[in-house]
Scaffold this active site. Structure first.
Site, PDB file in Angstrom:
ATOM      1  N   THR A  36       0.680  -1.396  -0.122  1.00  0.00           N
ATOM      2  CA  THR A  36      -0.034   0.077  -0.084  1.00  0.00           C
ATOM      3  C   THR A  36       0.903   1.282  -0.015  1.00  0.00           C
ATOM      4  O   THR A  36       0.564   2.521  -0.269  1.00  0.00           O
ATOM      5  CB  THR A  36      -0.955   0.113   1.189  1.00  0.00           C
ATOM      6  OG1 THR A  36      -0.173  -0.021   2.417  1.00  0.00           O
ATOM      7  CG2 THR A  36      -1.974  -1.245   1.251  1.00  0.00           C
ATOM      8  N   TYR A 146      -8.779  -5.605  10.902  1.00  0.00           N
ATOM      9  CA  TYR A 146      -8.153  -4.463  10.978  1.00  0.00           C
ATOM     10  C   TYR A 146      -8.090  -4.454  12.790  1.00  0.00           C
ATOM     11  O   TYR A 146      -7.032  -4.354  13.493  1.00  0.00           O
ATOM     12  CB  TYR A 146      -8.182  -3.423  10.537  1.00  0.00           C
ATOM     13  CG  TYR A 146      -7.600  -1.990  10.553  1.00  0.00           C
ATOM     14  CD1 TYR A 146      -6.238  -2.080  10.387  1.00  0.00           C
ATOM     15  CD2 TYR A 146      -8.016  -0.842  11.398  1.00  0.00           C
ATOM     16  CE1 TYR A 146      -5.457  -0.675  10.609  1.00  0.00           C
ATOM     17  CE2 TYR A 146      -7.295   0.485  11.450  1.00  0.00           C
ATOM     18  CZ  TYR A 146      -6.132   0.211  11.026  1.00  0.00           C
ATOM     19  OH  TYR A 146      -5.171   1.179  11.156  1.00  0.00           O
TER      20      TYR A 146
END
Ligand code: UDP
Length: 328
Positions: A36, A146
């Site tokens: 990312t 997450y």
């Protein structure tokens, strides 16, 4: 000269931390697997004598030669769209990744600071959120990969602290913004600014009454430096307590960019927290820290960065269609 390893160095926060520690006279080792993150965020550092970069996935064994004084673990996908696209890597970097960082810190006798998140509070029943609040998290919902990875990461870090006597610091980061956010990371600020720059309508999810509190990146970095240098090992919230609704935020972006487009409403993703504002009493007391940059100034600085991106970059990073990811 002190040596610091920063994981997630090519990401939004990681790259700003590299800049800060270079400026403060450290030898900085950046590490990133570039899933990312982007090398563009740190390319200006490559020519420096005291910057090194390792292209490595911290979920695998980490080897760094020589001495290490500090480790900052900032590697992780960190936006809802990212952890929906790459849920397993998100879980791995928060679990296997932190285990490797802790092992490395123990071997080197380094102090480790981990990036945790306001997501550990889930969709909070207590407002604003103090560090003592244990949260309201759905482990099997789409955000669970997450939230639970970050919660596990905190637990693992505390275990190394209490069992091995490792020097550890935990920062719970609330919504932060600034230059180098990825235009297509799905977060509300790059989403709105990208839409305004491309002449699209601004997509507000739900009725826009959900709240967030946005902290400018330089304020956050200052808080992290202070926490690293403190002797406090329990979690500390860092964020800006200035809370607004997402509808109000859309209006601010419309004013900032001068776009003629309007707001359109889309479905609210599942488990999207209804309100979020940090209680920063602890940071004030322990670190003598509070944010200095208000939203107007921070947004102007951020917009100046996005405006400089080329047309190709704007189109190539077209806002992800969240419809595919509506978490029903
Ligand atoms: N959001 C929105 N439009 C977008 C992207 C996000 O209205 O195009 C909303 C989202 O539903 C959430 C808030 O903005 O309520 C902040 O979202 P973000 O993904 O930035 O962060 P988080 O939900 O993790 O705080």
């Amino acid at each position: 000269m002190k040596t610091i390893l920063i994981t997630g160095a090519a990401g939004f926060l990681g790259s700003h931390l590299c800049d800060r520690f270079i400026k403060d006279g450290y030898h900085v080792i950046g590490m990133d697997n570039l899933i990312t993150g982007s090398l563009k965020n740190i390319e200006h550092l490559f020519k420096l004598e005291h910057f090194e970069f390792y292209h490595h996935d911290v979920s695998k064994f980490i080897h760094v030669p020589g001495k290490l004084d500090y480790i900052l673990h900032f590697a992780s996908p960190a936006s809802p769209i990212d952890y929906l696209k790459i849920p397993i890597q998100t879980l791995k970097v928060g679990s296997l990744g932190i285990h490797n960082c802790l092992g490395l810190a123990k071997t080197k006798g380094a102090r480790l600071l981990i990036a945790s998140t306001s997501e550990v509070y889930g969709d909070p029943n207590v407002h604003p959120q103090p560090e003592e609040y244990w949260g309201n998290v759905n482990p099997v919902g789409p955000r669970g990969v997450y939230d639970e990875a970050k919660r596990f990461q905190e637990a693992m870090t505390m275990a190394y602290h209490t069992f091995h006597g490792l020097e550890t610091r935990i920062v719970r980061i609330f919504n932060t913004y600034g230059p180098r956010m990825r235009l297509n990371d799905g977060r509300v600020l790059p989403a709105f600014i990208g839409q305004a720059l491309r002449g699209e309508d601004l997509t507000v999810f739900g009725d826009g009454s959900q709240t967030r509190s946005f902290c400018y990146v330089d304020d956050l970095v200052e808080g992290i430096v202070r926490l690293l240098n403190s002797d406090y090992s329990l979690p500390v919230n860092l964020g800006n307590p200035d809370e607004i609704t997402i509808s109000q935020f859309a209006e601010e972006i419309i004013k900032l960019t001068g776009t003629k487009q309007k707001v359109i409403y889309k479905d609210l993703p599942v488990d999207d927290p209804k309100q979020r504002r940090p209680d920063i009493s602890k940071a004030k007391e322990i670190l003598n820290w509070e944010p200095k940059i208000n939203r107007k100034e921070g947004l102007e600085r951020t917009y100046a960065y996005f405006k400089k991106l080329s047309k190709e970059e704007l189109i190539a990073t077209e806002h992800n269609n969240f419809d595919k990811f509506i978490l029903k």
